[in-house]
Design an enzyme around this catalytic site. Sequence first.
Site, PDB file in Angstrom:
ATOM      1  N   GLU A   1       0.842  -1.198   0.000  1.00  0.00           N
ATOM      2  CA  GLU A   1       0.000   0.000   0.000  1.00  0.00           C
ATOM      3  C   GLU A   1       0.875   1.245   0.000  1.00  0.00           C
ATOM      4  OE1 GLU A   1      -2.719   2.482   3.186  1.00  0.00           O
ATOM      5  OE2 GLU A   1      -2.749   0.292   3.325  1.00  0.00           O
TER       6      GLU A   1
ATOM      7  N   LYS B   1     -11.112  -1.451   7.381  1.00  0.00           N
ATOM      8  CA  LYS B   1      -9.865  -1.127   8.069  1.00  0.00           C
ATOM      9  C   LYS B   1     -10.205  -0.559   9.441  1.00  0.00           C
ATOM     10  CE  LYS B   1      -6.209   2.386   7.729  1.00  0.00           C
ATOM     11  NZ  LYS B   1      -5.591   3.400   6.847  1.00  0.00           N
TER      12      LYS B   1
ATOM     13  N   THR C   1      -4.465   6.194   2.192  1.00  0.00           N
ATOM     14  CA  THR C   1      -4.808   7.571   2.557  1.00  0.00           C
ATOM     15  C   THR C   1      -5.602   8.238   1.439  1.00  0.00           C
ATOM     16  OG1 THR C   1      -2.608   7.585   3.614  1.00  0.00           O
ATOM     17  CG2 THR C   1      -3.905   9.572   3.821  1.00  0.00           C
TER      18      THR C   1
END
Length: 215
Positions: free
Chosen positions: A43, A132, A72
């Site tokens: 990621e 998440k 993000t």
Amino acid sequence: MPREATVQKISSTGIVAVIRADNGEILADVTQALVDGGVTAIEVTFTVPKAHKVLEYVADRFGDQIQLGAGTVLDAETARIAILAGAEFIVSPIVDLPTIEISHRYDKAMMAGALTPTEVVKAWQAGSDVVKIFPSDLTGPSYLKSLKGPLPQVRMMPTGGVNLETAESFLKAGACALGVGGSLVEKSAIESGNMQRITDLAKQYVEIVQRFRAQ
């Protein structure tokens, strides 16, 4: 790759390496070090300068060797840029419905960020393929276990507070995968160019997952 296949690959390895750095150019070397250690879900956060170009470079270099994600991601516009640059999954610290929708429009996996039970359910109902749990450094494995009690159907990935000491506890609590940042991709290792350190850490995390699942 269809989004469910991406989720299955990430779940089978059990580790998502979260990469942040001031210099995006070195991240390809970091990715190679992670792959050498058995971690293939990568990621790249959009806090990295020119993150979309980093994604393009890593996607071209590694292809099907990895599952490349963008982190993000706060809005649908950024998600689309990441997907067109080669991201196979999108990770956000929040629940943003347009981001989930555009990820699914391109058949890419989506991991929305949530903390409370209400947020977790809203993310899952909206179609987040994995939720998440963030920031897990504030809550720990016991909180994840409490969430999984009434919500066993929700695939959860804790991020924050996952390290070599807590990894197995998060797995025992019901995590389908672990989001691991600075305790895997150490800032000092990046700055010194010590890629072997990152490979060694990756091997340790993979071993924890394999040992736990073999029990």
